[in-house]
Motif scaffolding. Structure first.
Motif, PDB file in Angstrom:
ATOM      1  N   SER A 146       3.135  10.996  -1.737  1.00  0.00           N
ATOM      2  CA  SER A 146       2.557  10.814  -3.082  1.00  0.00           C
ATOM      3  C   SER A 146       1.296   9.953  -3.070  1.00  0.00           C
ATOM      4  O   SER A 146       0.570   9.901  -4.056  1.00  0.00           O
ATOM      5  CB  SER A 146       3.586  10.179  -4.011  1.00  0.00           C
ATOM      6  OG  SER A 146       4.008   8.930  -3.502  1.00  0.00           O
ATOM      7  N   GLY A 147       1.060   9.231  -1.970  1.00  0.00           N
ATOM      8  CA  GLY A 147      -0.099   8.342  -1.898  1.00  0.00           C
ATOM      9  C   GLY A 147       0.266   6.872  -1.892  1.00  0.00           C
ATOM     10  O   GLY A 147      -0.604   6.005  -1.904  1.00  0.00           O
ATOM     11  N   LYS A 148       1.585   6.563  -1.852  1.00  0.00           N
ATOM     12  CA  LYS A 148       2.027   5.151  -1.875  1.00  0.00           C
ATOM     13  C   LYS A 148       1.443   4.364  -0.698  1.00  0.00           C
ATOM     14  O   LYS A 148       0.908   3.276  -0.875  1.00  0.00           O
ATOM     15  CB  LYS A 148       3.567   5.047  -1.796  1.00  0.00           C
ATOM     16  CG  LYS A 148       4.337   5.658  -2.921  1.00  0.00           C
ATOM     17  CD  LYS A 148       5.807   5.258  -2.879  1.00  0.00           C
ATOM     18  CE  LYS A 148       6.517   5.534  -1.575  1.00  0.00           C
ATOM     19  NZ  LYS A 148       6.767   6.937  -1.278  1.00  0.00           N
ATOM     20  N   SER A 149       1.572   4.912   0.509  1.00  0.00           N
ATOM     21  CA  SER A 149       1.113   4.182   1.709  1.00  0.00           C
ATOM     22  C   SER A 149      -0.389   3.979   1.686  1.00  0.00           C
ATOM     23  O   SER A 149      -0.887   2.909   2.050  1.00  0.00           O
ATOM     24  CB  SER A 149       1.505   4.941   2.986  1.00  0.00           C
ATOM     25  OG  SER A 149       2.903   5.011   3.076  1.00  0.00           O
ATOM     26  N   THR A 150      -1.120   5.010   1.242  1.00  0.00           N
ATOM     27  CA  THR A 150      -2.580   4.890   1.142  1.00  0.00           C
ATOM     28  C   THR A 150      -2.939   3.782   0.161  1.00  0.00           C
ATOM     29  O   THR A 150      -3.831   2.966   0.420  1.00  0.00           O
ATOM     30  CB  THR A 150      -3.191   6.231   0.679  1.00  0.00           C
ATOM     31  OG1 THR A 150      -2.727   7.264   1.538  1.00  0.00           O
ATOM     32  CG2 THR A 150      -4.702   6.190   0.720  1.00  0.00           C
ATOM     33  N   LEU A 151      -2.220   3.728  -0.949  1.00  0.00           N
ATOM     34  CA  LEU A 151      -2.490   2.719  -1.974  1.00  0.00           C
ATOM     35  C   LEU A 151      -2.241   1.308  -1.441  1.00  0.00           C
ATOM     36  O   LEU A 151      -3.058   0.400  -1.651  1.00  0.00           O
ATOM     37  CB  LEU A 151      -1.625   2.976  -3.212  1.00  0.00           C
ATOM     38  CG  LEU A 151      -1.788   1.991  -4.374  1.00  0.00           C
ATOM     39  CD1 LEU A 151      -3.217   2.005  -4.908  1.00  0.00           C
ATOM     40  CD2 LEU A 151      -0.803   2.317  -5.497  1.00  0.00           C
ATOM     41  N   ILE A 152      -1.126   1.107  -0.703  1.00  0.00           N
ATOM     42  CA  ILE A 152      -0.864  -0.263  -0.235  1.00  0.00           C
ATOM     43  C   ILE A 152      -1.799  -0.665   0.904  1.00  0.00           C
ATOM     44  O   ILE A 152      -2.137  -1.835   1.039  1.00  0.00           O
ATOM     45  CB  ILE A 152       0.611  -0.500   0.143  1.00  0.00           C
ATOM     46  CG1 ILE A 152       1.083   0.423   1.243  1.00  0.00           C
ATOM     47  CG2 ILE A 152       1.495  -0.426  -1.066  1.00  0.00           C
ATOM     48  CD1 ILE A 152       2.379  -0.029   1.862  1.00  0.00           C
ATOM     49  N   ASN A 153      -2.235   0.292   1.713  1.00  0.00           N
ATOM     50  CA  ASN A 153      -3.234  -0.039   2.739  1.00  0.00           C
ATOM     51  C   ASN A 153      -4.529  -0.516   2.088  1.00  0.00           C
ATOM     52  O   ASN A 153      -5.205  -1.417   2.586  1.00  0.00           O
ATOM     53  CB  ASN A 153      -3.520   1.167   3.634  1.00  0.00           C
ATOM     54  CG  ASN A 153      -2.411   1.419   4.630  1.00  0.00           C
ATOM     55  OD1 ASN A 153      -1.600   0.543   4.884  1.00  0.00           O
ATOM     56  ND2 ASN A 153      -2.358   2.613   5.189  1.00  0.00           N
ATOM     57  N   LEU A 154      -4.844   0.094   0.975  1.00  0.00           N
ATOM     58  CA  LEU A 154      -6.046  -0.294   0.229  1.00  0.00           C
ATOM     59  C   LEU A 154      -5.837  -1.669  -0.416  1.00  0.00           C
ATOM     60  O   LEU A 154      -6.683  -2.560  -0.299  1.00  0.00           O
ATOM     61  CB  LEU A 154      -6.292   0.779  -0.823  1.00  0.00           C
ATOM     62  CG  LEU A 154      -7.629   0.875  -1.509  1.00  0.00           C
ATOM     63  CD1 LEU A 154      -7.877   2.337  -1.887  1.00  0.00           C
ATOM     64  CD2 LEU A 154      -7.622   0.038  -2.769  1.00  0.00           C
ATOM     65  N   LEU A 155      -4.678  -1.872  -1.058  1.00  0.00           N
ATOM     66  CA  LEU A 155      -4.385  -3.162  -1.700  1.00  0.00           C
ATOM     67  C   LEU A 155      -4.363  -4.296  -0.681  1.00  0.00           C
ATOM     68  O   LEU A 155      -4.758  -5.423  -0.983  1.00  0.00           O
ATOM     69  CB  LEU A 155      -3.033  -3.101  -2.422  1.00  0.00           C
ATOM     70  CG  LEU A 155      -2.986  -2.331  -3.733  1.00  0.00           C
ATOM     71  CD1 LEU A 155      -1.548  -2.119  -4.184  1.00  0.00           C
ATOM     72  CD2 LEU A 155      -3.761  -3.079  -4.819  1.00  0.00           C
ATOM     73  N   GLY A 156      -3.882  -4.004   0.535  1.00  0.00           N
ATOM     74  CA  GLY A 156      -3.741  -5.029   1.574  1.00  0.00           C
ATOM     75  C   GLY A 156      -4.976  -5.224   2.431  1.00  0.00           C
ATOM     76  O   GLY A 156      -4.910  -5.832   3.493  1.00  0.00           O
ATOM     77  N   PHE A 157      -6.117  -4.706   1.982  1.00  0.00           N
ATOM     78  CA  PHE A 157      -7.410  -4.868   2.681  1.00  0.00           C
ATOM     79  C   PHE A 157      -7.417  -4.234   4.069  1.00  0.00           C
ATOM     80  O   PHE A 157      -8.180  -4.646   4.943  1.00  0.00           O
ATOM     81  CB  PHE A 157      -7.797  -6.364   2.817  1.00  0.00           C
ATOM     82  CG  PHE A 157      -7.643  -7.170   1.572  1.00  0.00           C
ATOM     83  CD1 PHE A 157      -8.405  -6.890   0.453  1.00  0.00           C
ATOM     84  CD2 PHE A 157      -6.733  -8.213   1.501  1.00  0.00           C
ATOM     85  CE1 PHE A 157      -8.269  -7.643  -0.717  1.00  0.00           C
ATOM     86  CE2 PHE A 157      -6.586  -8.965   0.346  1.00  0.00           C
ATOM     87  CZ  PHE A 157      -7.354  -8.675  -0.763  1.00  0.00           C
ATOM     88  N   ILE A 158      -6.545  -3.245   4.294  1.00  0.00           N
ATOM     89  CA  ILE A 158      -6.537  -2.561   5.590  1.00  0.00           C
ATOM     90  C   ILE A 158      -7.514  -1.387   5.552  1.00  0.00           C
ATOM     91  O   ILE A 158      -8.226  -1.118   6.523  1.00  0.00           O
ATOM     92  CB  ILE A 158      -5.103  -2.069   5.929  1.00  0.00           C
ATOM     93  CG1 ILE A 158      -4.205  -3.279   6.190  1.00  0.00           C
ATOM     94  CG2 ILE A 158      -5.106  -1.130   7.125  1.00  0.00           C
ATOM     95  CD1 ILE A 158      -2.731  -2.959   6.259  1.00  0.00           C
ATOM     96  N   ASP A 159      -7.550  -0.688   4.427  1.00  0.00           N
ATOM     97  CA  ASP A 159      -8.410   0.497   4.260  1.00  0.00           C
ATOM     98  C   ASP A 159      -9.518   0.153   3.269  1.00  0.00           C
ATOM     99  O   ASP A 159      -9.245  -0.245   2.141  1.00  0.00           O
ATOM    100  CB  ASP A 159      -7.551   1.659   3.727  1.00  0.00           C
ATOM    101  CG  ASP A 159      -8.335   2.953   3.616  1.00  0.00           C
ATOM    102  OD1 ASP A 159      -9.578   2.919   3.743  1.00  0.00           O
ATOM    103  OD2 ASP A 159      -7.703   3.992   3.390  1.00  0.00           O
ATOM    104  N   ARG A 160     -10.754   0.270   3.701  1.00  0.00           N
ATOM    105  CA  ARG A 160     -11.860  -0.039   2.785  1.00  0.00           C
ATOM    106  C   ARG A 160     -12.764   1.163   2.545  1.00  0.00           C
ATOM    107  O   ARG A 160     -13.835   1.027   1.959  1.00  0.00           O
ATOM    108  CB  ARG A 160     -12.659  -1.221   3.334  1.00  0.00           C
ATOM    109  CG  ARG A 160     -13.186  -0.989   4.733  1.00  0.00           C
ATOM    110  CD  ARG A 160     -13.562  -2.289   5.384  1.00  0.00           C
ATOM    111  NE  ARG A 160     -14.761  -2.868   4.800  1.00  0.00           N
ATOM    112  CZ  ARG A 160     -15.411  -3.898   5.332  1.00  0.00           C
ATOM    113  NH1 ARG A 160     -14.958  -4.455   6.434  1.00  0.00           N
ATOM    114  NH2 ARG A 160     -16.494  -4.363   4.765  1.00  0.00           N
ATOM    115  N   LYS A 161     -12.322   2.351   3.007  1.00  0.00           N
ATOM    116  CA  LYS A 161     -13.138   3.555   2.811  1.00  0.00           C
ATOM    117  C   LYS A 161     -12.632   4.313   1.587  1.00  0.00           C
ATOM    118  O   LYS A 161     -11.741   5.141   1.687  1.00  0.00           O
ATOM    119  CB  LYS A 161     -13.084   4.438   4.067  1.00  0.00           C
ATOM    120  CG  LYS A 161     -13.776   3.777   5.246  1.00  0.00           C
ATOM    121  CD  LYS A 161     -13.753   4.651   6.481  1.00  0.00           C
ATOM    122  CE  LYS A 161     -14.545   3.984   7.605  1.00  0.00           C
ATOM    123  NZ  LYS A 161     -14.112   4.387   8.927  1.00  0.00           N
TER     124      LYS A 161
END
Length: 227
Positions: free
Chosen positions: A42-57
């Motif tokens: 659903s996008g949960k993991s992508t969302l938390i990677n973004l929230l946790g400053f892991i993904d910035r793209k």
């Protein structure tokens, strides 16, 4: 504390472009305990990677305490991540060859503390999760619930602004899951810890003060909960 404004995230391959987060708008205030729920994919993991400053793209704006961190260097961002967010994972992610004490101490050492400065902080964190007497043990000598408590102590050690707990009870039985959730609720209510709990288990939702449901990359529900 956190503002996501019109966030879109795409994964591009040679054949196609996948739109994995779709116009996400999200505000997180200090002291909230939020359940982020959705099926697999659903996008949960992508969302938390973004929230946790892991993904910035991504497209859109991420403001943390009113400041955009997108222009920060990788070094600055990883320092912010280490000081700002604590992660708790389903599989505990402990280092088997290290003692409980050493596992909890590690983020402090990454943060520039010397070995002589860490003891009081580590023992306080272990006391908070009820494991002060297990400091010299190794992870394999502990139960699953105890290992998750060590992981929570490690996540708290740098006094982060918020915790991301990704399926924290996924590998635990029902009784142990209740213990871990009650510990998180205590941290939220007594210490004011801001917690973002990612789960697909509806039984964990009543422990939280707000529910965000995500499906196909979009937030389909955002509601306050009575608890």
């Amino acid at each position: 504390m956190i503002d996501l404004i019109h966030i879109n995230k795409y994964y591009k391959s040679e054949e196609e472009t996948l739109h994995v987060l779709k116009d996400i708008n999200l505000h997180v205030s200090p002291g909230e305990m939020i359940a982020v729920m959705g099926p697999s994919g659903s996008g949960k993991s992508t969302l938390i990677n973004l929230l946790g400053f892991i993904d910035r793209k991504f497209e859109g704006e991420y403001l943390f305490e009113g400041e955009s961190l997108l222009t920060s260097s990788d070094d600055k961002l990883s320092k912010i991540r280490n000081q700002t967010v604590g992660f708790v994972f389903q599989n505990f992610s402990l280092i088997e060859n290290n003692t409980v004490y050493e596992n909890v101490e590690l983020p402090l050492l990454y943060n520039g503390y010397g070995f002589h400065q860490t003891k009081e902080r580590v023992m306080q964190a272990l006391e908070k999760v009820g494991l002060a007497d297990k400091a010299g043990k190794h992870p394999k000598q502990l139960s699953g619930g105890q290992q998750q408590r060590v992981a929570i102590a490690r996540a708290l050690i740098n006094k982060p602004k918020f915790l991301i707990a990704d399926e924290p009870t996924g590998a635990l039985d029902t009784h142990t899951s209740e213990d871990i959730m009650n510990l998180l609720v205590d941290l939220n209510k007594e210490d004011g810890a801001t917690i973002i709990l990612v789960t697909h288990d509806p039984e964990l939702v009543p422990y939280c003060s707000r529910l965000i449901s995500i499906r196909d990359g979009a937030i389909i529900e955002d509601k306050e909960l009575a608890r």
